[in-house]
Design an enzyme around this catalytic site. Sequence first.
Site, PDB file in Angstrom:
ATOM      1  N   LYS A  38      54.797  25.108  56.296  1.00  0.00           N
ATOM      2  CA  LYS A  38      55.125  26.116  55.272  1.00  0.00           C
ATOM      3  C   LYS A  38      53.841  26.602  54.587  1.00  0.00           C
ATOM      4  CE  LYS A  38      55.703  22.668  51.647  1.00  0.00           C
ATOM      5  NZ  LYS A  38      56.650  21.733  51.027  1.00  0.00           N
ATOM      6  N   TYR A 274      28.159  36.480  34.729  1.00  0.00           N
ATOM      7  CA  TYR A 274      28.961  36.922  33.592  1.00  0.00           C
ATOM      8  C   TYR A 274      28.924  35.903  32.462  1.00  0.00           C
ATOM      9  CZ  TYR A 274      31.073  40.524  36.517  1.00  0.00           C
ATOM     10  OH  TYR A 274      31.290  41.603  37.319  1.00  0.00           O
ATOM     11  N   MET A 322      34.764  37.658  40.847  1.00  0.00           N
ATOM     12  CA  MET A 322      35.945  38.017  41.635  1.00  0.00           C
ATOM     13  C   MET A 322      35.662  37.910  43.136  1.00  0.00           C
ATOM     14  SD  MET A 322      38.194  41.491  41.444  1.00  0.00           S
ATOM     15  CE  MET A 322      38.783  41.260  39.769  1.00  0.00           C
TER      16      MET A 322
END
Length: 383
Positions: A38, A274, A322
């Site tokens: 799964k 950042y 990101m």
Amino acid sequence: MRSTLTQWVEIDPAAYCSNLKVFRKILGGRSRLMAVVKADAYGHGLDLVAPLAARGGADVLGVNNLEEGLRVRELGLDLPVVVLGYIPLARLGDAFEAGLEPVLYNAASLIRLHEAAKGAGRKAPFHLKLETGVNRQGVMEEDLQDILLLIRNLDGLSMAGVSMHFANIEDTTDHAFARFQLVNFNRMIGRVESVLGRRPPVHAACSAAAILLKETHFDMARVGISSYGLWPSKETYLSTILLHQDPPRLEPVLSWKTRIAQIKRIPADSHVGYGCSFRATHPIRMAVLPVGYYDGYDRRLSGQAQVLVKGKRAPVLGRVCMNMLMADVTDIPDAAVEDEAVLIGAQGKERITADELAAACHTINYEIVARIGAHVPRVVRDA
Ligand SMILES: *Cc1c(COP(=O)(O)O)cnc(C)c1O
């Protein structure tokens, strides 16, 4: 081909098959082995792992939903497939037609499946899930008699299994609750037998139960995380030793790799990334890697994790972005642009484990591998 990729997940077929063999041995001849594939094979890639499982000796595959079950059929695999998660009522007919075996626990879905099988000339296999203490899916004991009487009247159905799931077997070295669940389960199976007049195949064990408690093996074990070479938890490992068992040898199947996009020197007192969260106290040689939290490299690994370059550990500097992260390669002077960097897996004598990243994120290894982005290519490791 690999030289054209910015990042990829590598699967080691020999490791996966070796883990299946370990469980074959643990289970002996009596219990079948369900390879749980799964969640895109726990992030390893269903398309690669399902055929391996079939070739490697799994008797049954366990998927989460209808889409995964249909994909297994598209891959041309015809072994039994149990759908462990939810199938909407309107799609139970599709599951039946594809020869999938849903796990059911309420009247509405039993009736729908029975209707789908009417006039088809064959019965619809399903598994009945019993509630023994997790309080997730499953028929409550007080409802069991009514459900069984219903099943007895629905002649389109064929009970392929009766099952339960453990709540905390991997969370503790104290298995009192697991044993309590087993007592409930055995009592409820007795009820199933007496109403239906036969004992259907019984299954309960996940990886930890299969490793730790023989009395959970029944007719089949559903092995997920440890087929991928990962321990369900430290407690499970410790429990095997406390039970005077030899811990089985599990081999991690997955590696996650990328390559260095840029290398540069940054002077002392400059910041990285950042939030200016990292500040250099001395000149640093830094590598930029094209992987970020979008890809599943958790932002909580900012300033916590390490990656491997040239077989050495390079600390992650500042915040994970990101689509990028930065690593300190000051002490790896031969690191160069396009060098492979390993996020999970081995390089030289070093290894970064999913468990290590999980600890840094306060989560479990399951989540670390399962959340590697589906867009990251899955490839078979070169022999
Ligand atoms: C995911 C799952 C398993 C496998 O559990 P592991 O701990 O990964 O071995 C077994 N049974 C059910 C019902 C599951 O959902």
